[in-house]
Design a protein around this motif. Structure first.
Motif, PDB file in Angstrom:
ATOM      1  N   PRO A 183       0.527  -1.619   0.294  1.00 60.28           N
ATOM      2  CA  PRO A 183      -0.008  -0.019  -0.274  1.00 60.28           C
ATOM      3  C   PRO A 183       0.593   1.371  -0.363  1.00 60.28           C
ATOM      4  O   PRO A 183       0.590   1.966  -0.889  1.00 60.28           O
ATOM      5  CB  PRO A 183      -0.763  -0.105   0.987  1.00 60.28           C
ATOM      6  CG  PRO A 183      -1.307  -1.861   1.393  1.00 60.28           C
ATOM      7  CD  PRO A 183       0.157  -2.269   1.052  1.00 60.28           C
ATOM      8  N   PHE A 184       2.208   1.068   0.611  1.00 60.74           N
ATOM      9  CA  PHE A 184       2.916   2.457   0.802  1.00 60.74           C
ATOM     10  C   PHE A 184       2.961   2.567  -0.603  1.00 60.74           C
ATOM     11  O   PHE A 184       3.504   3.727  -1.511  1.00 60.74           O
ATOM     12  CB  PHE A 184       3.930   2.317   2.061  1.00 60.74           C
ATOM     13  CG  PHE A 184       3.234   2.968   3.262  1.00 60.74           C
ATOM     14  CD1 PHE A 184       3.401   4.259   3.792  1.00 60.74           C
ATOM     15  CD2 PHE A 184       3.382   1.784   4.104  1.00 60.74           C
ATOM     16  CE1 PHE A 184       3.447   4.518   4.553  1.00 60.74           C
ATOM     17  CE2 PHE A 184       3.033   2.970   5.367  1.00 60.74           C
ATOM     18  CZ  PHE A 184       2.931   3.819   5.366  1.00 60.74           C
ATOM     19  N   SER A 185       3.869   1.647  -0.748  1.00 63.13           N
ATOM     20  CA  SER A 185       4.076   1.634  -2.245  1.00 63.13           C
ATOM     21  C   SER A 185       3.281   2.215  -3.613  1.00 63.13           C
ATOM     22  O   SER A 185       3.723   3.279  -4.368  1.00 63.13           O
ATOM     23  CB  SER A 185       4.732   0.442  -3.129  1.00 63.13           C
ATOM     24  OG  SER A 185       5.659  -0.301  -2.463  1.00 63.13           O
ATOM     25  N   LEU A 186       1.889   1.125  -3.271  1.00 63.93           N
ATOM     26  CA  LEU A 186       0.942   2.451  -4.580  1.00 63.93           C
ATOM     27  C   LEU A 186       0.963   3.671  -3.899  1.00 63.93           C
ATOM     28  O   LEU A 186       0.353   4.280  -4.849  1.00 63.93           O
ATOM     29  CB  LEU A 186      -0.311   0.780  -4.222  1.00 63.93           C
ATOM     30  CG  LEU A 186      -0.552  -0.204  -4.873  1.00 63.93           C
ATOM     31  CD1 LEU A 186      -1.228  -0.945  -4.423  1.00 63.93           C
ATOM     32  CD2 LEU A 186       0.059   0.189  -6.643  1.00 63.93           C
ATOM     33  N   TYR A 187       0.799   3.896  -2.645  1.00 61.01           N
ATOM     34  CA  TYR A 187       0.425   5.340  -2.391  1.00 61.01           C
ATOM     35  C   TYR A 187       1.022   6.468  -3.016  1.00 61.01           C
ATOM     36  O   TYR A 187       0.758   6.877  -3.454  1.00 61.01           O
ATOM     37  CB  TYR A 187       0.898   5.676  -0.972  1.00 61.01           C
ATOM     38  CG  TYR A 187       0.031   6.844  -0.667  1.00 61.01           C
ATOM     39  CD1 TYR A 187      -0.827   7.569  -0.320  1.00 61.01           C
ATOM     40  CD2 TYR A 187       1.686   7.652  -0.120  1.00 61.01           C
ATOM     41  CE1 TYR A 187      -0.935   8.889  -0.304  1.00 61.01           C
ATOM     42  CE2 TYR A 187       1.420   9.070   0.718  1.00 61.01           C
ATOM     43  CZ  TYR A 187      -0.125   9.317   0.441  1.00 61.01           C
ATOM     44  OH  TYR A 187      -0.352  10.937   0.622  1.00 61.01           O
ATOM     45  N   PHE A 188       2.733   5.993  -3.368  1.00 56.83           N
ATOM     46  CA  PHE A 188       3.927   6.940  -3.613  1.00 56.83           C
ATOM     47  C   PHE A 188       3.265   6.976  -5.262  1.00 56.83           C
ATOM     48  O   PHE A 188       3.361   7.774  -5.802  1.00 56.83           O
ATOM     49  CB  PHE A 188       5.177   6.623  -3.165  1.00 56.83           C
ATOM     50  CG  PHE A 188       6.093   7.522  -1.780  1.00 56.83           C
ATOM     51  CD1 PHE A 188       5.548   8.462  -1.756  1.00 56.83           C
ATOM     52  CD2 PHE A 188       5.879   6.189  -0.533  1.00 56.83           C
ATOM     53  CE1 PHE A 188       6.116   8.997  -0.074  1.00 56.83           C
ATOM     54  CE2 PHE A 188       5.437   6.351   0.044  1.00 56.83           C
ATOM     55  CZ  PHE A 188       5.777   7.974   0.862  1.00 56.83           C
ATOM     56  N   ALA A 189       3.288   5.834  -5.395  1.00 53.66           N
ATOM     57  CA  ALA A 189       3.064   5.557  -6.868  1.00 53.66           C
ATOM     58  C   ALA A 189       2.319   6.622  -8.570  1.00 53.66           C
ATOM     59  O   ALA A 189       1.714   7.080  -8.638  1.00 53.66           O
ATOM     60  CB  ALA A 189       3.105   4.166  -7.641  1.00 53.66           C
ATOM     61  N   GLN A 230       0.629   8.754  -7.604  1.00 52.91           N
ATOM     62  CA  GLN A 230       0.305  10.530  -7.633  1.00 52.91           C
ATOM     63  C   GLN A 230       0.697  10.887  -8.958  1.00 52.91           C
ATOM     64  O   GLN A 230       0.472  11.907 -10.098  1.00 52.91           O
ATOM     65  CB  GLN A 230       1.322  11.118  -6.347  1.00 52.91           C
ATOM     66  CG  GLN A 230       1.460  11.079  -5.211  1.00 52.91           C
ATOM     67  CD  GLN A 230       2.405  11.571  -3.980  1.00 52.91           C
ATOM     68  OE1 GLN A 230       3.133  12.576  -4.358  1.00 52.91           O
ATOM     69  NE2 GLN A 230       2.103  11.073  -3.017  1.00 52.91           N
ATOM     70  N   TYR A 231       1.611   9.618  -9.706  1.00 47.81           N
ATOM     71  CA  TYR A 231       2.329  10.144 -10.486  1.00 47.81           C
ATOM     72  C   TYR A 231       1.943   8.819 -11.629  1.00 47.81           C
ATOM     73  O   TYR A 231       2.297   8.718 -12.501  1.00 47.81           O
ATOM     74  CB  TYR A 231       3.497   9.412 -10.683  1.00 47.81           C
ATOM     75  CG  TYR A 231       4.036  10.367  -9.946  1.00 47.81           C
ATOM     76  CD1 TYR A 231       4.758  11.287  -9.986  1.00 47.81           C
ATOM     77  CD2 TYR A 231       4.955   9.738  -8.428  1.00 47.81           C
ATOM     78  CE1 TYR A 231       5.435  12.142  -9.443  1.00 47.81           C
ATOM     79  CE2 TYR A 231       5.370  10.462  -7.550  1.00 47.81           C
ATOM     80  CZ  TYR A 231       5.538  11.804  -7.799  1.00 47.81           C
ATOM     81  OH  TYR A 231       6.222  12.772  -7.219  1.00 47.81           O
ATOM     82  N   ILE A 232      -0.191   8.871 -11.480  1.00 48.80           N
ATOM     83  CA  ILE A 232      -0.255   7.508 -12.243  1.00 48.80           C
ATOM     84  C   ILE A 232      -0.539   8.001 -13.356  1.00 48.80           C
ATOM     85  O   ILE A 232      -0.682   7.219 -14.305  1.00 48.80           O
ATOM     86  CB  ILE A 232      -1.948   6.968 -11.544  1.00 48.80           C
ATOM     87  CG1 ILE A 232      -1.115   6.245 -10.362  1.00 48.80           C
ATOM     88  CG2 ILE A 232      -2.454   5.672 -12.369  1.00 48.80           C
ATOM     89  CD1 ILE A 232      -0.371   4.693 -10.723  1.00 48.80           C
TER      90      ILE A 232
END
Length: 103
Positions: free
Chosen positions: A80-86, A88-90
């Motif tokens: 979830p942390f990885s997806l949270y940071f990514a 923002q740039y989806i």
């Protein structure tokens, strides 16, 4: 702050299959700022080091317990942390992905 446990929960990625979502998330991950990558890596270390320390001290079949902690830590906390940071740039990653598909 919304956390996603899977890439299929991200609304912008609903139209893509699993392989395409993974490619888009990889593209988005490459766009993460260095300071955000640093924070993400610190979170990973804080989650993964204790179970590995436990694993190094165990000599019997109980080594399975730290392995379970590692798996749970990855899927429940780190993903979830990885997806949270990514996330923002989806949008930029989707544009780049579509541009790559056209070439």
């Amino acid at each position: 702050m919304k956390f996603y446990f899977s890439s299929n929960q991200i609304e912008a990625l609903q139209a893509f299959n699993l392989h395409q979502r993974q490619q888009i998330i990889d593209i988005a991950g490459s766009k993460i700022k260095p300071t955000q990558k640093f924070v993400l890596n610190l979170i990973k270390l804080a989650i993964l080091i204790p179970p590995f320390m436990m694993l190094a001290k165990v000599d019997s079949w109980l080594f399975i317990l730290p392995l379970v902690f590692i798996m749970v830590g990855y899927f429940v906390v780190l993903r979830p942390f990885s997806l949270y940071f990514a996330n923002q740039y989806i949008d930029k990653a989707i544009r780049d992905f579509k541009r790559q598909q056209e070439d």
